[in-house]
Write a protein that holds these residues in place. Structure first.
Motif, PDB file in Angstrom:
ATOM      1  N   ARG A 314       0.801  -1.219   0.000  1.00  0.00           N
ATOM      2  CA  ARG A 314       0.000   0.000   0.000  1.00  0.00           C
ATOM      3  C   ARG A 314       0.835   1.271   0.000  1.00  0.00           C
ATOM      4  O   ARG A 314       0.279   2.371   0.026  1.00  0.00           O
ATOM      5  CB  ARG A 314      -0.913   0.002   1.236  1.00  0.00           C
ATOM      6  CG  ARG A 314      -2.018  -1.027   1.151  1.00  0.00           C
ATOM      7  CD  ARG A 314      -2.868  -1.029   2.408  1.00  0.00           C
ATOM      8  NE  ARG A 314      -4.046  -1.881   2.242  1.00  0.00           N
ATOM      9  CZ  ARG A 314      -4.912  -2.147   3.212  1.00  0.00           C
ATOM     10  NH1 ARG A 314      -4.735  -1.628   4.420  1.00  0.00           N
ATOM     11  NH2 ARG A 314      -5.957  -2.921   2.981  1.00  0.00           N
ATOM     12  N   ARG A 317      -0.002   4.905  -1.661  1.00  0.00           N
ATOM     13  CA  ARG A 317      -1.431   5.065  -1.893  1.00  0.00           C
ATOM     14  C   ARG A 317      -2.033   6.027  -0.887  1.00  0.00           C
ATOM     15  O   ARG A 317      -1.451   6.298   0.172  1.00  0.00           O
ATOM     16  CB  ARG A 317      -2.160   3.718  -1.774  1.00  0.00           C
ATOM     17  CG  ARG A 317      -1.709   2.661  -2.759  1.00  0.00           C
ATOM     18  CD  ARG A 317      -2.597   1.444  -2.612  1.00  0.00           C
ATOM     19  NE  ARG A 317      -2.109   0.305  -3.374  1.00  0.00           N
ATOM     20  CZ  ARG A 317      -2.694  -0.891  -3.369  1.00  0.00           C
ATOM     21  NH1 ARG A 317      -3.776  -1.087  -2.628  1.00  0.00           N
ATOM     22  NH2 ARG A 317      -2.203  -1.879  -4.086  1.00  0.00           N
ATOM     23  N   THR A 318      -3.210   6.523  -1.197  1.00  0.00           N
ATOM     24  CA  THR A 318      -3.935   7.366  -0.256  1.00  0.00           C
ATOM     25  C   THR A 318      -4.301   6.545   0.967  1.00  0.00           C
ATOM     26  O   THR A 318      -4.684   5.373   0.857  1.00  0.00           O
ATOM     27  CB  THR A 318      -5.216   7.916  -0.906  1.00  0.00           C
ATOM     28  OG1 THR A 318      -4.851   8.634  -2.087  1.00  0.00           O
ATOM     29  CG2 THR A 318      -5.960   8.841   0.042  1.00  0.00           C
ATOM     30  N   GLU A 329       2.273   7.983   6.337  1.00  0.00           N
ATOM     31  CA  GLU A 329       2.995   6.778   5.929  1.00  0.00           C
ATOM     32  C   GLU A 329       4.333   6.630   6.652  1.00  0.00           C
ATOM     33  O   GLU A 329       4.657   5.554   7.179  1.00  0.00           O
ATOM     34  CB  GLU A 329       3.216   6.837   4.416  1.00  0.00           C
ATOM     35  CG  GLU A 329       3.841   5.617   3.806  1.00  0.00           C
ATOM     36  CD  GLU A 329       3.908   5.736   2.297  1.00  0.00           C
ATOM     37  OE1 GLU A 329       4.917   6.286   1.805  1.00  0.00           O
ATOM     38  OE2 GLU A 329       2.952   5.313   1.616  1.00  0.00           O
TER      39      GLU A 329
END
Length: 352
Positions: A314, A317-318, A329
């Motif tokens: 992920r 990604r948003t 993140e």
């Protein structure tokens, strides 16, 4: 997710505060703090399969499925939720009412558990929960399907094999980007290599949990599902209850306390040592301490072998809304590193 419950359940003039919960789970239509018959209450709207959402959080009509949509309803209707660990001093909220609704959903009304929220816990608090879990699990050794409490034998709605069914449905990319630049910057190569090995050995890890002593597990014991009241801890959310390996709830209590950044990760080592020691103490010799320690380590590895691969898939990604972790993140990668380091140590020690 609606801010207020349906008007037929809570009229417009009655206060209703939406509570934090996993909004991705297709089984949960909402949770509110409100009032019923003049007393403080929590309303949980339980919804049948079909509500839009991620496939790995979809509810199921299959009673043994890890996310069977009616399990918590049945746990309260049968009395299992309130009685399962009651002798060990680990309570569940009192059920006020269970109302089947014309649209197929179920309104689960519970007395509000009053006390400190679980995320305000100390290592001693979590150790106390672990000791009571150990005592509760000791009762169910040899009878993990709750035959002792439920007339007629095993309840059809108990989770069949929650640990295996849940972990093998987590969404991990076919090709895990172990050398992603963000991962390289955040996690040293020895950690990435150990996490890759754990992922590649996941079926072996799960198989290693099968011979462990079985007991009746809650399957989601962590601070968001705990309230520390004057009469002792209260354990919320009985939607995953069913047979499972010894140690699984204690392992989850250690790891899941820190994964979402809700409790200071600097407490990790103290919590891990305290929870394991108090869990062994709570079992009172029903299982050899060395077996218990290995069970906690092994089930912890089995519960979260998918986490790092999913995180790496992920990257960039948003952020997914509806989760508990509000960090960006970089903060999440750094914050989870100590937990993942403990996870791979546990795996290595348990499988050696």
């Amino acid at each position: 997710m609606p801010d207020r419950p349906p008007a037929d359940l809570v009229p417009a003039g009655v206060p209703a505060e939406q509570l934090t919960h996993n909004t991705l789970n297709g089984v949960t239509g909402g949770i509110w703090r409100t009032r019923r018959d003049g007393q403080a209450a929590v309303l949980k709207l339980v919804t049948p399969p079909g509500r839009p959402g991620p496939a790995h959080w979809a509810g199921s009509d299959e009673p043994g499925h890890w996310n069977y949509w009616r399990r918590e309803v049945e746990a309260y209707r049968s009395g299992l939720a309130t009685a399962a660990y009651a002798d060990a001093g680990l309570a569940a909220p009192t059920s006020l009412a269970v109302d089947d609704r014309p649209d197929g959903s179920v309104a689960l009304w519970l007395a509000e558990a009053i006390g400190r929220p679980g995320i305000a816990c100390t290592p001693a608090d979590l150790g106390e929960v672990a000791a009571r879990l150990g005592a509760g699990h000791a009762r169910w050794l040899g009878d993990p399907e709750a035959r002792e409490l439920l007339p007629g034998g095993r309840a059809f709605w108990l989770a069949r094999d929650w640990l295996r069914d849940y972990t093998l449905t987590r969404p991990v990319a076919a090709a895990v980007p172990w050398e992603h630049p963000v991962a390289v910057a955040a996690w040293p190569r020895p950690l990435r290599d150990a996490l890759r090995t754990l992922w590649e050995r996941r079926h072996e890890v799960l198989a290693a949990t099968d011979p462990l002593p079985r007991t009746l597990c809650h399957h989601d014991c962590w601070p968001m599902n705990l309230v520390f009241g004057d009469g002792g801890p209260v354990l919320l959310d009985w939607s995953g209850v069913g047979p499972g390996p010894l140690g699984e709830d204690a392992a989850n209590l250690v790891l899941d306390t820190f994964l979402d950044g809700l409790v200071d990760v600097a407490l990790l080592d103290e919590v891990a040592a305290t929870v394991v020691d108090r869990y062994v103490e709570g079992l009172r010799g029903a299982v050899a301490p060395a077996v218990v320690v290995r069970a906690v380590r092994l089930t912890g590895a089995a519960k979260y072998f998918w986490l790092a691969p999913m995180m790496l898939g992920r990257l960039g990604r948003t952020a997914i809304s509806g989760t508990y972790d509000a960090r960006d993140e970089a903060e999440m990668m750094a914050g989870r590193r100590p937990v993942l380091e403990l996870l791979v140590r546990w795996a290595a020690e348990a499988l050696s």
